[in-house]
Design a protein around this motif. Sequence first.
Motif, PDB file in Angstrom:
ATOM      1  N   VAL A 147      -0.661   6.639 -15.398  1.00 27.90           N
ATOM      2  CA  VAL A 147      -0.939   5.208 -15.582  1.00 27.90           C
ATOM      3  C   VAL A 147      -0.537   4.404 -14.342  1.00 27.90           C
ATOM      4  N   ALA A 148       0.627   4.746 -13.752  1.00 27.76           N
ATOM      5  CA  ALA A 148       1.135   3.933 -12.638  1.00 27.76           C
ATOM      6  C   ALA A 148       0.132   3.905 -11.486  1.00 27.76           C
ATOM      7  N   PHE A 149      -0.368   5.073 -11.098  1.00 25.94           N
ATOM      8  CA  PHE A 149      -1.320   5.074  -9.982  1.00 25.94           C
ATOM      9  C   PHE A 149      -2.674   4.517 -10.423  1.00 25.94           C
ATOM     10  N   SER A 150      -3.040   4.756 -11.687  1.00 23.41           N
ATOM     11  CA  SER A 150      -4.295   4.189 -12.184  1.00 23.41           C
ATOM     12  C   SER A 150      -4.262   2.674 -12.056  1.00 23.41           C
ATOM     13  N   MET A 151      -3.106   2.082 -12.376  1.00 26.51           N
ATOM     14  CA  MET A 151      -2.965   0.632 -12.270  1.00 26.51           C
ATOM     15  C   MET A 151      -3.091   0.188 -10.807  1.00 26.51           C
ATOM     16  N   TYR A 179       0.830  -1.203   0.000  1.00 23.53           N
ATOM     17  CA  TYR A 179       0.000   0.000   0.000  1.00 23.53           C
ATOM     18  C   TYR A 179       0.861   1.247   0.000  1.00 23.53           C
ATOM     19  N   ALA A 180       1.935   1.221   0.801  1.00 22.68           N
ATOM     20  CA  ALA A 180       2.827   2.377   0.819  1.00 22.68           C
ATOM     21  C   ALA A 180       3.395   2.599  -0.583  1.00 22.68           C
ATOM     22  N   GLY A 181       3.663   1.506  -1.292  1.00 23.94           N
ATOM     23  CA  GLY A 181       4.133   1.631  -2.666  1.00 23.94           C
ATOM     24  C   GLY A 181       3.075   2.254  -3.568  1.00 23.94           C
ATOM     25  N   TYR A 182       1.851   1.730  -3.473  1.00 23.99           N
ATOM     26  CA  TYR A 182       0.755   2.281  -4.286  1.00 23.99           C
ATOM     27  C   TYR A 182       0.595   3.779  -4.034  1.00 23.99           C
ATOM     28  N   VAL A 183       0.666   4.124  -2.728  1.00 28.99           N
ATOM     29  CA  VAL A 183       0.391   5.505  -2.365  1.00 28.99           C
ATOM     30  C   VAL A 183       1.525   6.425  -2.795  1.00 28.99           C
ATOM     31  N   GLY A 184       2.757   5.908  -2.750  1.00 26.26           N
ATOM     32  CA  GLY A 184       3.857   6.689  -3.303  1.00 26.26           C
ATOM     33  C   GLY A 184       3.554   7.040  -4.752  1.00 26.26           C
ATOM     34  N   LEU A 185       2.948   6.116  -5.456  1.00 26.50           N
ATOM     35  CA  LEU A 185       2.577   6.382  -6.842  1.00 26.50           C
ATOM     36  C   LEU A 185       1.436   7.397  -6.917  1.00 26.50           C
ATOM     37  N   SER A 186       0.587   7.434  -5.876  1.00 22.04           N
ATOM     38  CA  SER A 186      -0.483   8.437  -5.879  1.00 22.04           C
ATOM     39  C   SER A 186       0.116   9.831  -5.820  1.00 22.04           C
ATOM     40  N   VAL A 187       1.255   9.968  -5.114  1.00 20.21           N
ATOM     41  CA  VAL A 187       1.909  11.268  -5.058  1.00 20.21           C
ATOM     42  C   VAL A 187       2.421  11.638  -6.455  1.00 20.21           C
ATOM     43  N   TRP A 216       9.867  10.141  -4.892  1.00 21.18           N
ATOM     44  CA  TRP A 216       8.587   9.476  -4.601  1.00 21.18           C
ATOM     45  C   TRP A 216       8.446   8.224  -5.447  1.00 21.18           C
ATOM     46  N   VAL A 217       8.808   8.367  -6.724  1.00 20.61           N
ATOM     47  CA  VAL A 217       8.702   7.215  -7.616  1.00 20.61           C
ATOM     48  C   VAL A 217       9.664   6.120  -7.155  1.00 20.61           C
ATOM     49  N   LEU A 218      10.895   6.546  -6.839  1.00 27.02           N
ATOM     50  CA  LEU A 218      11.900   5.574  -6.386  1.00 27.02           C
ATOM     51  C   LEU A 218      11.441   4.864  -5.118  1.00 27.02           C
ATOM     52  N   GLY A 219      10.964   5.651  -4.141  1.00 27.53           N
ATOM     53  CA  GLY A 219      10.526   5.072  -2.868  1.00 27.53           C
ATOM     54  C   GLY A 219       9.381   4.100  -3.091  1.00 27.53           C
ATOM     55  N   ALA A 220       8.398   4.516  -3.896  1.00 28.77           N
ATOM     56  CA  ALA A 220       7.240   3.664  -4.163  1.00 28.77           C
ATOM     57  C   ALA A 220       7.688   2.388  -4.851  1.00 28.77           C
ATOM     58  N   TRP A 221       8.604   2.548  -5.786  1.00 27.71           N
ATOM     59  CA  TRP A 221       9.079   1.397  -6.560  1.00 27.71           C
ATOM     60  C   TRP A 221       9.815   0.404  -5.665  1.00 27.71           C
ATOM     61  N   VAL A 222      10.649   0.929  -4.735  1.00 27.30           N
ATOM     62  CA  VAL A 222      11.358   0.049  -3.797  1.00 27.30           C
ATOM     63  C   VAL A 222      10.354  -0.731  -2.954  1.00 27.30           C
ATOM     64  N   LEU A 223       9.345  -0.022  -2.434  1.00 30.63           N
ATOM     65  CA  LEU A 223       8.353  -0.685  -1.571  1.00 30.63           C
ATOM     66  C   LEU A 223       7.557  -1.722  -2.350  1.00 30.63           C
ATOM     67  N   LEU A 224       7.186  -1.391  -3.598  1.00 30.66           N
ATOM     68  CA  LEU A 224       6.454  -2.356  -4.426  1.00 30.66           C
ATOM     69  C   LEU A 224       7.325  -3.585  -4.685  1.00 30.66           C
ATOM     70  N   THR A 225       8.599  -3.344  -4.978  1.00 32.60           N
ATOM     71  CA  THR A 225       9.508  -4.464  -5.228  1.00 32.60           C
ATOM     72  C   THR A 225       9.588  -5.371  -4.008  1.00 32.60           C
ATOM     73  N   ILE A 226       9.767  -4.748  -2.830  1.00 32.68           N
ATOM     74  CA  ILE A 226       9.843  -5.538  -1.601  1.00 32.68           C
ATOM     75  C   ILE A 226       8.527  -6.273  -1.383  1.00 32.68           C
ATOM     76  N   GLY A 227       7.416  -5.560  -1.568  1.00 35.69           N
ATOM     77  CA  GLY A 227       6.105  -6.163  -1.341  1.00 35.69           C
ATOM     78  C   GLY A 227       5.864  -7.356  -2.246  1.00 35.69           C
ATOM     79  N   ILE A 228       6.199  -7.208  -3.517  1.00 33.81           N
ATOM     80  CA  ILE A 228       5.955  -8.293  -4.471  1.00 33.81           C
ATOM     81  C   ILE A 228       6.878  -9.475  -4.169  1.00 33.81           C
ATOM     82  N   THR A 229       8.154  -9.183  -3.883  1.00 34.75           N
ATOM     83  CA  THR A 229       9.110 -10.253  -3.593  1.00 34.75           C
ATOM     84  C   THR A 229       8.684 -11.019  -2.351  1.00 34.75           C
ATOM     85  N   ALA A 230       8.322 -10.268  -1.292  1.00 33.76           N
ATOM     86  CA  ALA A 230       7.916 -10.918  -0.048  1.00 33.76           C
ATOM     87  C   ALA A 230       6.625 -11.701  -0.260  1.00 33.76           C
TER      88      ALA A 230
END
Lengths: 175, 644
Positions: free
Chosen positions: B284-288, B180-188, B213-227
């Motif tokens: 697109v990123a946040f829309s997704m 969620y933190a990743g998604y929301v980073g993308l909302s920013v 913001w993009v980098l932070g969101a991307w890192v969190l999404l990567t961690i989230g998906i991997t975990a």
Amino acid sequence: MKRALIWLPLGLFGVLFVVIAAGLMRPADTGVHSTLVDKPLPAFELAPMVPGKPGLASSNFGTGKPRLLNVFASWCIPCVAEAPQLMALKARGVPIDAIAIHDKGPAVAAFLRRNGDPYSAIGDDSRSRVQMSLGSSGVPETFLIDGRGRIVRQYIGDIRADQVDQIVRDMAATR
Amino acid sequence: MIAEAGLVALWFAAMVAGLQLLLGVLALRRKGAVGEQAMAAIGPVAIVQGALVAMAMAALIAVFLNTDLSVELVAENSHSAKPWIYKFAGAWGNHEGSMLLWVTILGAGGALVAWKERTLDRATHVATLAAQGAIALGFYAFLLFASNPFARLNPAPIEGQGLNPLLQDPGLAFHPPTLYAGYVGLSVAFSFAVGALVTGQVGPAFARAMRPWVLGAWVLLTIGITAGSYWAYYELGWGGWWFWDPVENASLMPWLAATALLHSVNVLAARDGLRAWTVMLAVVAFSMSMIGTFLVRSGILTSVHAFAVDPRRGAFILALLGLYIGGALALFGARIGQVRAGRSFAFVSREGGLVVNNLLLSVILGIVLIGTLYPLVAAGFGVRLSVGPPFFHAAAGPIALVLVAVMAVGPTLRWRSDEAEAVLIRMLWPMVAAAGTFALMLTLTGGMGVLSLLGLSFGVGLIVASILPITRRNWRRTPLPIWGMVVAHVGLGVSMIGMACDSAFTAERLVALYPGQATIVGPWRVKLDRIYPNVGPNWSALEARLTATRDGDGETLRPQQRFFTDPPTTTSESAIATRWDGQLYTVLGQQDAATGRWQLRLWWKPFVTLIWLGGALIALGGVLALVGRWLKAWQQRRREALWG
């Protein structure tokens, strides 16, 4: 050209929106449908389940007349609920054969004594092999097999009283 | 009492979000004193909104920790005999709570933008905060009118219904917040894009503001998906690590868009190119992310992750989606013409490579989207089907391989223009490495799948190519973002090798054994010693003791059939032995009623751990880049302060 490209994403999203909205309107269908509908009945041969009544083989079907194939079990509560409807169908001249799954002869005999016996033949499918080959995911399920041995229809779950007329009509429409 | 306080905080947060939107409009529309005051007020208002929604979330966590069963949500999803960590995490292990968590992180993100963001010009900053307020307002309305997490139950039940045992896992407790933190980073990033479309300020400064913001969101999404992938691997007991489940796809799609955005935002920051494209990707990123959340929550796609199947809620979120995504895309169409075109570049150049990378990522994104939604479209025509690995592998696999080839070349390219022959010469070693791996594998194994074989070769080639940019550099003077890129690209190569090895070399065995019997799987001999009962805090289990041995190496494994009573569920707890060259994965099945033998499912998965190690490296690369950017900004501020 460039201008059209700018509005393309909105157009694509519009399509997506319509697809999702349409998906949302349709009630979810959670039944597991057999992929064998409109295909020939798979070959099988099952031993008799109860004394005095023949077993069931795929060669019993496809003899020119449509028949029902009911998948049931003596331990299955909805099968008890379904029994009066099957008896009603039999009374209206519908031939019904059955496959009993994961069951024992005495238990099935007791089930038939208590709930009536609409079946011409009952095959013993103790490990659900034939049930699975039919693409059936539970009991009760009923298949309508036409006179050429093809599966025409699958009724998932117990047959309700309001379905009896429909099934008789389905039978009449099948050759 | 706590629940009511939470509800009040939520209502106030919603009103403050409305105020935030209003102030933003005022600040941009009105000149003079009113506009100035609105501009000054919007930042603090955003911070207050973040604080209020955080209070609501804290209230929900409190009622879950107390197991206050008069709250409907607690009664339906918790149980007094649950370990406290799952009571805590249970607050978001359900539909309402997860939506509240979503807006909480959204509020926190908005507050952070108001408080910390200084690089953006003021008008765009204000427009960004107004857009954040608008997004939050819709989701507050959804919570308050369609998914109230604080609804009471009268009379209160004596005991709760418990949390799905599959979710009772420490990894999963923190999986949703990370994603969620990743998604929301993308909302920013989305709000930045909307803000920039309103003010027309799309340029390097905008890109530099958006990048962290993009980098932070991307890192969190990567961690989230991997975990999440590792969780599915060990918890579900199926031995697979990715199932192309709609919800996995829902997290993969924003990640693909964010990956593309991450690269294009660098082009915009460094070279002032790809202006319209970057704005588009941010939308697109946040829309997704929103579409992903929606698909999961609405229940229109059947999935193990679906919490609530409620078409009314679905219609509500769909309306929000139409409003936000449709609105942003319409704004894009109307305003992007006024954004000047960025600088141009030759095809063979770093920019060109990044454009190709972006296009390929977009194509993969499109394939995943189509594959995910196709069952829905087919259902409209009365056809029921599910789209699984065969489609995704065949459709996305070859494109992913091309993408990897571009990834190998890209970082060695020069900005603006480069020589094609020079590029080929630079790619000599990676090509030799890839071809060598290809030939070696072909002779050693004879028959392995084409995709696995190519994946393995390309993975090796990618690792070699990714190291090239730093071989000729002074390592101490190499900026951290370059290290980040190298580590992330190597990570993808490592991950690919893991995937290829797993799909090509896995040995699987399904056996039925009496205690005392042994079997062979891969290089391991596994003996079933005995079966015995075991109990835990809220479960009982049948546990198998297995002794696994391999030339002098040995380990005892204890897979379980675990029974939970609240709600009544059986789960297979796999037991895994990890070695440097792979994992031995064991699952205990049912006892065969007729013979009394126990079913065991055993896998030897060579190098499977590389998949998640690679994922961790990718995330680490992102972290390095982020830290590098911060350090640079901090140094710059210090220099300005000294000389200023």
